[in-house]
Design a protein around this motif. Structure first.
Motif, PDB file in Angstrom:
ATOM      1  N   ASP A  42     -36.975  13.079 -45.510  1.00  0.00           N
ATOM      2  CA  ASP A  42     -38.319  13.284 -45.217  1.00  0.00           C
ATOM      3  C   ASP A  42     -38.214  14.124 -43.737  1.00  0.00           C
ATOM      4  O   ASP A  42     -37.331  14.129 -43.413  1.00  0.00           O
ATOM      5  CB  ASP A  42     -39.476  12.096 -45.321  1.00  0.00           C
ATOM      6  CG  ASP A  42     -38.614  10.890 -44.428  1.00  0.00           C
ATOM      7  OD1 ASP A  42     -38.235  11.309 -43.475  1.00  0.00           O
ATOM      8  OD2 ASP A  42     -39.055   9.691 -44.683  1.00  0.00           O
ATOM      9  N   GLU A  43     -39.435  14.253 -43.178  1.00  0.00           N
ATOM     10  CA  GLU A  43     -39.702  15.048 -42.092  1.00  0.00           C
ATOM     11  C   GLU A  43     -39.252  13.919 -40.869  1.00  0.00           C
ATOM     12  O   GLU A  43     -38.593  14.528 -39.967  1.00  0.00           O
ATOM     13  CB  GLU A  43     -41.115  15.220 -41.529  1.00  0.00           C
ATOM     14  CG  GLU A  43     -41.819  16.007 -42.476  1.00  0.00           C
ATOM     15  CD  GLU A  43     -42.327  15.639 -43.799  1.00  0.00           C
ATOM     16  OE1 GLU A  43     -42.170  14.384 -44.003  1.00  0.00           O
ATOM     17  OE2 GLU A  43     -43.009  16.128 -44.576  1.00  0.00           O
ATOM     18  N   VAL A  44     -39.236  12.614 -40.819  1.00  0.00           N
ATOM     19  CA  VAL A  44     -38.764  11.835 -40.049  1.00  0.00           C
ATOM     20  C   VAL A  44     -37.175  11.798 -39.862  1.00  0.00           C
ATOM     21  O   VAL A  44     -36.494  11.874 -38.748  1.00  0.00           O
ATOM     22  CB  VAL A  44     -39.464  10.622 -40.093  1.00  0.00           C
ATOM     23  CG1 VAL A  44     -38.660   9.516 -38.930  1.00  0.00           C
ATOM     24  CG2 VAL A  44     -40.792  10.578 -39.898  1.00  0.00           C
ATOM     25  N   GLN A  45     -36.611  11.848 -41.004  1.00  0.00           N
ATOM     26  CA  GLN A  45     -35.145  11.692 -41.414  1.00  0.00           C
ATOM     27  C   GLN A  45     -34.521  12.996 -40.741  1.00  0.00           C
ATOM     28  O   GLN A  45     -33.502  13.116 -40.134  1.00  0.00           O
ATOM     29  CB  GLN A  45     -34.700  11.588 -42.750  1.00  0.00           C
ATOM     30  CG  GLN A  45     -34.985  10.105 -43.210  1.00  0.00           C
ATOM     31  CD  GLN A  45     -34.707   9.737 -44.398  1.00  0.00           C
ATOM     32  OE1 GLN A  45     -35.388  10.692 -45.375  1.00  0.00           O
ATOM     33  NE2 GLN A  45     -33.924   8.942 -44.940  1.00  0.00           N
ATOM     34  N   ARG A  46     -35.171  14.187 -41.067  1.00  0.00           N
ATOM     35  CA  ARG A  46     -34.817  15.427 -40.673  1.00  0.00           C
ATOM     36  C   ARG A  46     -34.744  15.659 -39.091  1.00  0.00           C
ATOM     37  O   ARG A  46     -33.891  16.040 -38.560  1.00  0.00           O
ATOM     38  CB  ARG A  46     -35.789  16.630 -41.428  1.00  0.00           C
ATOM     39  CG  ARG A  46     -35.318  18.060 -41.107  1.00  0.00           C
ATOM     40  CD  ARG A  46     -34.003  18.261 -41.657  1.00  0.00           C
ATOM     41  NE  ARG A  46     -33.318  19.482 -41.247  1.00  0.00           N
ATOM     42  CZ  ARG A  46     -32.669  19.913 -40.151  1.00  0.00           C
ATOM     43  NH1 ARG A  46     -32.238  18.679 -39.606  1.00  0.00           N
ATOM     44  NH2 ARG A  46     -31.976  20.829 -40.053  1.00  0.00           N
TER      45      ARG A  46
END
Length: 195
Positions: A42-46
């Motif tokens: 997701d965006e946070v992991q990216r």
């Protein structure tokens, strides 16, 4: 260094640049697709992934200072071995997310270490008064083989020859092979170009 040795070192380094450009095109240039397809991040992991990808840039100052006694070519060997280890594990071992982050860091450390060494070696190989011309020609080799890697990646995924769904991530595995060849050529350069 004799002119004959310099010319041999230049030929070897042109091949090294071609191989490292191919490895970069088959490896780090498609990491974003790899993260998405394999780990469904997701965006946070990216955003978090950028820490192991970019922090080696800062650490390279320490690494260059620690390894400076080796000289530019041997440090380049170390850099490419790090890239090889990172690509090899991600290409052949299908690591889990945590392990991937560790080897992404190793790969990125090698990439960041090689960036300044690339220019330093290019300048060392240049004829007197032709440093700019030599740098331009060698950057051209890098650009040409980066484009070749992009075409290979496009057609590889378009035809299904490359895939992120198999146990072996073929682009990374091929990138590891080209990096291994670059390591061999860099070691050969040591004989032609004393530090």
């Amino acid at each position: 260094m004799t002119e004959q040795n310099r010319q041999r070192a230049v030929r070897l380094f042109v091949a090294v640049l071609a191989l490292t450009a191919l490895a970069n095109g088959l490896g780090s240039n498609i990491f974003s697709n790899y993260f998405n397809e394999v780990f469904h991040i997701d965006e946070v992991q990216r955003g978090f992934i950028e820490i192991p990808r970019e922090s080696p840039g800062i650490l390279c100052m320490v690494l260059v200072a620690a390894l400076g006694f080796l000289g530019n070519i041997w440090m380049s060997v170390v850099a490419q071995v790090l890239v090889l280890v990172g690509l090899g594990v991600m290409g052949w071992m299908s690591p889990d997310y945590g392990t991937m982050l560790a080897f992404l860091f190793i790969h990125s450390l090698g990439m960041h270490l090689f960036m300044p060494l690339n220019d330093a070696i290019s300048m060392d190989l240049a004829e007197k008064g032709k440093v700019g011309e030599t740098l331009g020609k060698l950057k051209g080799v890098n650009t040409l083989f980066s484009m070749a890697a992009a075409v290979l990646v496009f057609f590889g995924f378009r035809t299904g020859f490359f895939s992120f769904r198999s146990g072996t991530i073929l682009p990374f595995a091929l990138g590891a092979v080209t990096t291994a060849a670059a390591v061999v050529l860099l070691v050969m350069m040591v004989r032609a170009m004393p530090r």
